[in-house]
Design an enzyme around this catalytic site. Structure first.
Site, PDB file in Angstrom:
ATOM      1  N   ASP A  15       0.806  -1.225   0.000  1.00  0.00           N
ATOM      2  CA  ASP A  15       0.000   0.000   0.000  1.00  0.00           C
ATOM      3  C   ASP A  15       0.838   1.275   0.000  1.00  0.00           C
ATOM      4  O   ASP A  15       0.294   2.363   0.226  1.00  0.00           O
ATOM      5  CB  ASP A  15      -0.963  -0.007   1.190  1.00  0.00           C
ATOM      6  N   ASP A  75      -7.153  -4.664  -3.950  1.00  0.00           N
ATOM      7  CA  ASP A  75      -6.836  -3.284  -3.619  1.00  0.00           C
ATOM      8  C   ASP A  75      -5.593  -2.782  -4.361  1.00  0.00           C
ATOM      9  O   ASP A  75      -5.460  -1.589  -4.655  1.00  0.00           O
ATOM     10  CB  ASP A  75      -6.587  -3.116  -2.117  1.00  0.00           C
TER      11      ASP A  75
END
Length: 370
Positions: free
Chosen positions: A92, A149
């Site tokens: 991320d 994601d």
């Protein structure tokens, strides 16, 4: 949605986010419960880039120096986790550094911002598994896990390739997108959250429910990540396969919405009575729908614009906190991780970010990070 409506929302956002600067202060916000007060997570948490990203976005749209001043130090703060051993930095970094270091460099020319963005891109590229063609998700023992994601994180690699001229970043991003498309997107446009591979051979093993209700369910925010992520991948690559995927996912997402155009946390629950909504999924999808509208020709644009407008109007008129100046967030009724009963039916900083991003796009914003 006419220009006067959009301008009115942008003016509301200007007042709201300026107030949030004083309310949030030094916190690293992630979730606000019923009391409307944002928590403060560690700056290594995956959402740590969204608050400064919102500040940079508002600075770009308004020129307000208060936003620049509040956002300026964040990329330096985040970079410190690369030199330590106690943090939880993982795939991320795209979420964290696109909205901070890269945005800072694009808007101000700051060379340190560019350097930090490239450090993050190198870290993300190093998580690539060539046997399976995927970027490893979280840390820990699951070396063969990839999650939907990450379709949003790979924009960092496209930026790094454009910035350095090195095509290897781009190759990794495209291979990861191909793998996600092959194994993570169902024929009907629904998506899987966690994909599990044998990390040695690269063989696809199974999918896991993750933040969805079950392995065969349909987590609404995961669907939004995929919709937006494949649209971004098309914008960076020009590869029609990814635009087609974004459109297929978008059609599924929009067709699955309830009457007020804001999804429940999963599209495939046994029943919806008493189940929480996820306004963050709505905001992410709306911004992604605008990406698709920008990519398709002629009369096809209206299909995606109209869907984005319906979602954004509902968020603006039924989910926003305009009537609660003491509330530290923009949107109510977001859901983070329902299977673990964490961060349920409150405000989420990434919901706030993508809501503002969508209206900024409608207002002509071009400095798109994701």
């Amino acid at each position: 949605m006419d220009s006067a409506y959009i301008a009115n929302v942008m003016e509301r956002l200007d007042h709201k986010v300026t107030r949030m600067i004083g309310q949030i202060g030094e916190k690293c916000p992630h979730f606000a419960g019923k009391d409307g007060k944002y928590d403060s997570t560690g700056t290594d948490w995956w959402t740590s880039g969204f608050w400064p990203g919102l500040l940079w976005l508002m600075h770009d749209m308004t020129g307000g120096p208060q936003y620049r001043d509040a956002a300026w130090q964040w990329d330096e703060t985040l970079e410190r986790w690369f030199s330590g051993t106690s943090g939880n930095i993982h795939h991320d970094v795209g979420f964290q550094f696109l909205a901070t270091a890269v945005m800072k460099h694009k808007l101000t020319g700051d060379e340190e911002g560019q350097r930090r963005g490239l450090v993050a891109a190198n870290y993300l590229a190093a998580r690539y598994n060539p046997a399976g063609g995927f970027i490893r998700a979280w840390n820990g023992d699951h070396y063969g896990w990839a999650i939907v994601d990450c379709m949003m994180n790979i924009s960092l690699l496209f930026w790094a390739s454009e910035t350095t001229g090195d095509p290897r970043y781009r190759h990794i991003a495209i291979r990861h997108a191909e793998t996600t498309l092959r194994h993570g997107v169902r024929e009907d446009g629904s998506v899987k959250h966690i994909l599990s591979f044998d990390p040695s051979s690269g063989e696809y093993l199974e999918n896991l429910g993750g933040q969805g209700a079950a392995a065969d369910s349909s987590w609404s925010r995961g669907t939004a990540w995929a919709l937006h992520g494949f649209a971004n991948t098309y914008r960076h690559s020009g590869d029609e396969r990814f635009l087609d995927a974004a459109k297929r996912i978008a059609h599924y997402f929009v067709a699955s919405l309830p009457d007020d155009h804001v999804p429940y946390w999963d599209f495939r629950l046994d029943g919806f009575e008493g189940e929480p909504r996820d306004s963050s999924a709505a905001a992410i999808a709306a911004s992604g729908l605008l990406e698709i509208a920008d990519a398709v020709p002629g009369k096809e644009k209206q299909t995606y614009l109209a869907a984005a407008h319906r979602i954004l109007r509902s968020l603006t008129e039924q989910y926003a906190t305009w009537d609660a100046p003491e509330h530290e967030a923009i949107l109510r009724h977001g859901t983070g991780h329902k299977p673990q009963n964490q961060f349920v039916d409150g405000s989420l900083i990434y919901g706030d970010y993508y809501y503002a991003e969508a209206f900024a796009k409608l207002n002509g914003w071009k400095h798109r990070m994701y």
